[in-house]
Design a protein around this motif. Structure first.
Motif, PDB file in Angstrom:
ATOM      1  N   THR A 166      -0.439   2.321  10.858  1.00 32.87           N
ATOM      2  CA  THR A 166      -1.460   3.360  10.306  1.00 32.87           C
ATOM      3  C   THR A 166      -1.300   3.471   8.618  1.00 32.87           C
ATOM      4  N   PRO A 167      -2.461   4.075   8.090  1.00 28.90           N
ATOM      5  CA  PRO A 167      -2.479   4.133   6.598  1.00 28.90           C
ATOM      6  C   PRO A 167      -1.215   4.934   6.130  1.00 28.90           C
ATOM      7  N   ARG A 168      -0.922   5.988   6.863  1.00 28.86           N
ATOM      8  CA  ARG A 168       0.448   6.722   6.425  1.00 28.86           C
ATOM      9  C   ARG A 168       1.741   6.142   6.796  1.00 28.86           C
ATOM     10  N   GLN A 169       1.772   5.166   7.769  1.00 29.34           N
ATOM     11  CA  GLN A 169       2.958   4.385   7.810  1.00 29.34           C
ATOM     12  C   GLN A 169       3.149   3.381   6.930  1.00 29.34           C
ATOM     13  N   GLY A 170       1.890   2.829   6.408  1.00 25.19           N
ATOM     14  CA  GLY A 170       1.993   1.743   5.264  1.00 25.19           C
ATOM     15  C   GLY A 170       2.414   2.426   3.980  1.00 25.19           C
ATOM     16  N   ALA A 196       5.862   1.106   2.264  1.00 19.60           N
ATOM     17  CA  ALA A 196       5.787   0.733   0.574  1.00 19.60           C
ATOM     18  C   ALA A 196       6.785   1.360  -0.166  1.00 19.60           C
ATOM     19  N   LEU A 197       7.250   2.396   0.129  1.00 21.43           N
ATOM     20  CA  LEU A 197       8.417   3.246  -0.554  1.00 21.43           C
ATOM     21  C   LEU A 197       9.886   2.577   0.004  1.00 21.43           C
ATOM     22  N   MET A 198       9.474   2.334   1.483  1.00 23.22           N
ATOM     23  CA  MET A 198      11.026   1.780   2.027  1.00 23.22           C
ATOM     24  C   MET A 198      11.261   0.752   1.393  1.00 23.22           C
ATOM     25  N   LEU A 199      10.444  -0.334   1.087  1.00 22.43           N
ATOM     26  CA  LEU A 199      10.424  -1.340   0.463  1.00 22.43           C
ATOM     27  C   LEU A 199      11.021  -1.554  -0.820  1.00 22.43           C
ATOM     28  N   LYS A 200      10.780  -0.445  -1.447  1.00 20.53           N
ATOM     29  CA  LYS A 200      11.180  -0.105  -2.919  1.00 20.53           C
ATOM     30  C   LYS A 200      12.790   0.388  -2.916  1.00 20.53           C
ATOM     31  N   GLY A 240      10.944  -8.910  -0.991  1.00 21.32           N
ATOM     32  CA  GLY A 240      10.126  -9.710  -1.904  1.00 21.32           C
ATOM     33  C   GLY A 240       8.379  -9.616  -1.257  1.00 21.32           C
ATOM     34  N   ARG A 241       8.266  -9.007  -0.391  1.00 26.01           N
ATOM     35  CA  ARG A 241       6.802  -8.826  -0.114  1.00 26.01           C
ATOM     36  C   ARG A 241       6.501  -7.344  -0.546  1.00 26.01           C
ATOM     37  N   ARG A 242       5.131  -7.020  -0.883  1.00 27.04           N
ATOM     38  CA  ARG A 242       4.970  -5.506  -1.217  1.00 27.04           C
ATOM     39  C   ARG A 242       3.823  -5.438  -0.131  1.00 27.04           C
ATOM     40  N   SER A 243       3.620  -3.977   0.208  1.00 26.20           N
ATOM     41  CA  SER A 243       2.663  -3.371   1.147  1.00 26.20           C
ATOM     42  C   SER A 243       1.385  -2.937   0.099  1.00 26.20           C
ATOM     43  N   ASP A 244       0.351  -3.298   0.485  1.00 26.80           N
ATOM     44  CA  ASP A 244      -0.841  -2.807  -0.155  1.00 26.80           C
ATOM     45  C   ASP A 244      -1.412  -1.606   0.493  1.00 26.80           C
ATOM     46  N   VAL A 245      -1.379  -0.389   0.210  1.00 24.15           N
ATOM     47  CA  VAL A 245      -1.780   0.456   0.910  1.00 24.15           C
ATOM     48  C   VAL A 245      -3.003   1.353   0.344  1.00 24.15           C
TER      49      VAL A 245
END
Length: 217
Positions: free
Chosen positions: A157-161, A165-169, A212-217
């Motif tokens: 979902t958009p919110r999960q995205g 994104a913050l988890m990957l940071k 190394g991947r980024r999430s585009d939200v």
């Protein structure tokens, strides 16, 4: 006064899989005679009273009660011979600076290469400091080079995205909640949903898989 054990390590992290994994690594790759994992902060001082202060204490910066700063201060005051190495999935340079000012011996990111982690352990054991500024900056550089992933591509979902994104940071649930104006419990529910959707057994496994991947939200 409690004597320092011969080449012993104590890992303090509220994630059992992470704590035990690091303890196993220290025993098999860093030549520790004894390694113990503590997942409940309430058990820490009782454990030391029973088994003695460790040669090395490896402590996660973010714990359920908040930061580990007060714990680090008590370690430094009560057990000055114990070497203190702080770990975190949060690459915020302010964390590294706070740890350094508190006279801890080193700081290393959880997603550091195992060889780098072993070097950090060896450095603090021989009395050197380990504050690798380049390793703290690395996640941002990797993120900029990483291929973008949208929440839709991942089936989120958009919110999960946004949470992902913050988890990957490297942000813990508490800081994710602050940034998204959510409760920490809501963030935990989103994290559980993300793990289930992406087939990961733990947060650590997920971050390692998408590093190394980024999430585009």
């Amino acid at each position: 006064m409690i004597m320092i054990n011969e080449r012993s390590a104590l890992v303090v992290d509220d994630h059992p899989l992470v704590a035990r994994g690091i303890a196993d690594f220290l025993r098999t790759h860093c030549e520790f005679a004894r390694t113990d994992a503590i997942c409940r902060v309430a058990d820490l001082w009782m454990h030391i009273a029973q088994f003695g202060a460790p040669t090395l204490a490896l402590i996660d910066f973010w714990l359920p009660e908040g930061t580990a700063l007060s714990m680090l201060g008590r370690f430094r005051d009560d057990y000055p011979a114990t070497r203190l190495l702080v770990i975190s999935g949060d690459g915020d340079p302010m964390i590294r600076d706070k740890v350094r000012r508190l006279a801890a011996d080193g700081f290393v990111l959880k997603h550091a290469d195992p060889a780098v982690f072993a070097l950090a352990v060896a450095a603090v054991l021989r009395g050197d400091a380990w504050f690798d500024d380049t390793s703290v900056a690395a996640p941002a550089a990797n993120e900029a080079r990483g291929l973008p992933l949208s929440h839709a591509e991942l089936g989120l979902t958009p919110r999960q995205g946004e949470v992902l994104a913050l988890m990957l940071k490297g942000l813990p649930n508490k800081r994710v909640a602050q940034q998204l104006s959510l409760t920490e419990q809501t963030v935990k529910e989103h994290v559980s949903g993300i793990l289930e959707r992406l087939g990961a057994r733990s947060r650590v496994e997920l971050i390692a898989r998408l590093l190394g991947r980024r999430s585009d939200v």
